[in-house]
Design an enzyme around this catalytic site. Structure first.
Site, PDB file in Angstrom:
ATOM      1  N   GLY A  36      28.836  78.443 -20.814  1.00  0.00           N
ATOM      2  CA  GLY A  36      29.539  78.355 -19.528  1.00  0.00           C
ATOM      3  C   GLY A  36      29.981  76.922 -19.257  1.00  0.00           C
ATOM      4  O   GLY A  36      29.598  75.994 -19.975  1.00  0.00           O
ATOM      5  N   VAL A  57      17.572  81.670 -18.334  1.00  0.00           N
ATOM      6  CA  VAL A  57      16.843  82.841 -17.823  1.00  0.00           C
ATOM      7  C   VAL A  57      15.891  83.456 -18.850  1.00  0.00           C
ATOM      8  O   VAL A  57      15.120  84.364 -18.511  1.00  0.00           O
ATOM      9  CB  VAL A  57      17.785  83.941 -17.269  1.00  0.00           C
ATOM     10  CG1 VAL A  57      18.561  83.424 -16.069  1.00  0.00           C
ATOM     11  CG2 VAL A  57      18.722  84.485 -18.344  1.00  0.00           C
ATOM     12  N   LYS A 105      12.051  93.513  -9.374  1.00  0.00           N
ATOM     13  CA  LYS A 105      10.945  94.344  -8.891  1.00  0.00           C
ATOM     14  C   LYS A 105      10.189  93.622  -7.781  1.00  0.00           C
ATOM     15  O   LYS A 105       9.894  94.204  -6.727  1.00  0.00           O
ATOM     16  CB  LYS A 105      10.024  94.648 -10.083  1.00  0.00           C
ATOM     17  CG  LYS A 105       8.859  95.531  -9.792  1.00  0.00           C
ATOM     18  CD  LYS A 105       8.247  95.997 -11.120  1.00  0.00           C
ATOM     19  CE  LYS A 105       6.809  96.389 -10.926  1.00  0.00           C
ATOM     20  NZ  LYS A 105       5.869  95.320 -11.307  1.00  0.00           N
ATOM     21  N   TYR A 145      23.656  90.412 -31.153  1.00  0.00           N
ATOM     22  CA  TYR A 145      24.251  90.716 -29.841  1.00  0.00           C
ATOM     23  C   TYR A 145      24.080  92.202 -29.535  1.00  0.00           C
ATOM     24  O   TYR A 145      23.589  92.583 -28.474  1.00  0.00           O
ATOM     25  CB  TYR A 145      25.731  90.343 -29.865  1.00  0.00           C
ATOM     26  CG  TYR A 145      26.461  90.506 -28.562  1.00  0.00           C
ATOM     27  CD1 TYR A 145      26.166  89.690 -27.470  1.00  0.00           C
ATOM     28  CD2 TYR A 145      27.481  91.450 -28.423  1.00  0.00           C
ATOM     29  CE1 TYR A 145      26.870  89.822 -26.273  1.00  0.00           C
ATOM     30  CE2 TYR A 145      28.185  91.574 -27.233  1.00  0.00           C
ATOM     31  CZ  TYR A 145      27.871  90.761 -26.168  1.00  0.00           C
ATOM     32  OH  TYR A 145      28.568  90.892 -24.980  1.00  0.00           O
TER      33      TYR A 145
END
Ligand code: UDP
Length: 312
Positions: A36, A57, A105, A145
């Protein structure tokens, strides 16, 4: 309403951030910036309703306060990127997805994951319907991927059935528009930038393989509708207008109109899918969605971006 968008500095993540802000949401963007670019969200940084976290992440994800929605769009997404970063690609789709499902969650948030037409691999069913299970080589170069995305779907569905988490799965077909990286290696940025520079358009193989290109605004609309729908099974979003790569190269030559550009055949990459076209009947039925932007219109909206990027 507050939404976390991972991969927010990427092509799709940045367009989604724009859309959710325009709809009045508060947006938290997260990106580790390996593919990005802050350029894509520079216009959002001064806004009070946009916060950016520079974070990977695939490591534990912490976000303070409440969250209503999580959109997981972080991942290298072009074949050359995931060939260069195979482990990160596997990790963001697997560990990253697990971390975000855990976060969803804990926050009781609804989670939408960016899956892909690559789950169908080199498809033996054409056009591809959501009930087709695919034809993927797990140990080939694209396996990092494809299998990460297949695992991501399986994990997301497990959180849905086992924990009762609200989840949505979008299978994205080839999408294009402003903010794609000029050098990301995908066919559309490659051909357009080569045509602008007056270079050879690198047609892989004989160019008889097909793809179906969707303009980014149509995709974003489909994703927005899916998120707000009550449909937990995977949904294809893409444009069914299929074209061979050779015809697409000729179309780009005509569009850009640079006499110096030519067609330059190169070897076909391993496991390159021979054809791809979404069957979007399900999206029409459950989301009342269909693409509106033709390729001619979408390319005309995209060309000025590439002209500026390539010339600067
Ligand atoms: N392709 C090509 N020249 C390029 C890049 C890609 O001919 O410079 C071909 C590639 O072999 C594939 C199609 O264009 O058949 C789409 O490739 P892309 O990398 O955009 O994404 P894919 O749909 O394969 O994930």
């Amino acid at each position: 309403m507050k939404v976390l968008i991972t991969g927010a500095a990427g092509f799709l993540g940045s367009h989604l951030s724009d859309r959710f802000l325009a709809e009045g949401y508060e947006v938290i963007g997260m990106d580790n910036l390996i593919t990005g670019s802050m350029d894509n969200i520079a216009h959002l940084m001064p806004r009070e309703d946009f916060t950016f976290y520079h974070h990977d992440v695939s490591k534990f994800v912490h976000v303070p306060g409440e969250l209503d929605y999580i959109l997981h769009f972080a991942s290298p997404a072009s074949p050359i990127d995931y060939l260069k970063m195979p482990i990160q690609t596997l990790k963001v789709g697997s560990l990253g997805t697990h971390n975000l499902l855990g976060l969803a969650k804990a926050k009781q948030a609804r989670m939408l994951i960016a899956s892909t037409s690559e789950v169908y691999g080199d498809p033996l069913v054409h056009p591809q319907t959501e009930d087709y299970w695919g034809n993927v080589n797990p140990v080939g170069p694209r396996g990092v991927y494809d299998e990460a995305k297949r695992f991501q779907e399986a994990m997301t569905m497990a959180y849905h059935t086992f924990h009762g988490l609200e989840t949505r799965i979008v299978r994205i077909f080839n999408t294009y528009g402003p903010r794609m990286r000029v050098d990301d290696g995908r066919v559309l940025p490659a051909f357009i930038s080569q045509a602008i520079r007056g270079e050879g358009l690198t047609v892989f193989g004989d160019g008889s393989q097909t793809r179906s290109f969707c303009y980014v605004d149509d995709l974003v609309e489909g994703i927005y509708r899916l998120l707000l729908s009550d449909y937990p099974q995977p949904v294809n979003i893409g444009n069914g207008d299929e074209i061979t790569i050779m015809d697409f190269a000729r179309e780009v030559l005509d569009l850009v109109g640079n006499d110096k550009a030519w067609l330059d055949h190169r070897p076909l990459p391993v496991d390159d899918p021979k054809k791809r076209r979404p069957d979007t009947s399900l999206a029409r039925k459950v989301l009342d969605w269909q693409p509106k932007v033709s390729r001619a219109e979408g390319l005309a909206k995209t060309l000025p971006y590439f002209l500026e990027k390539v010339k600067s």
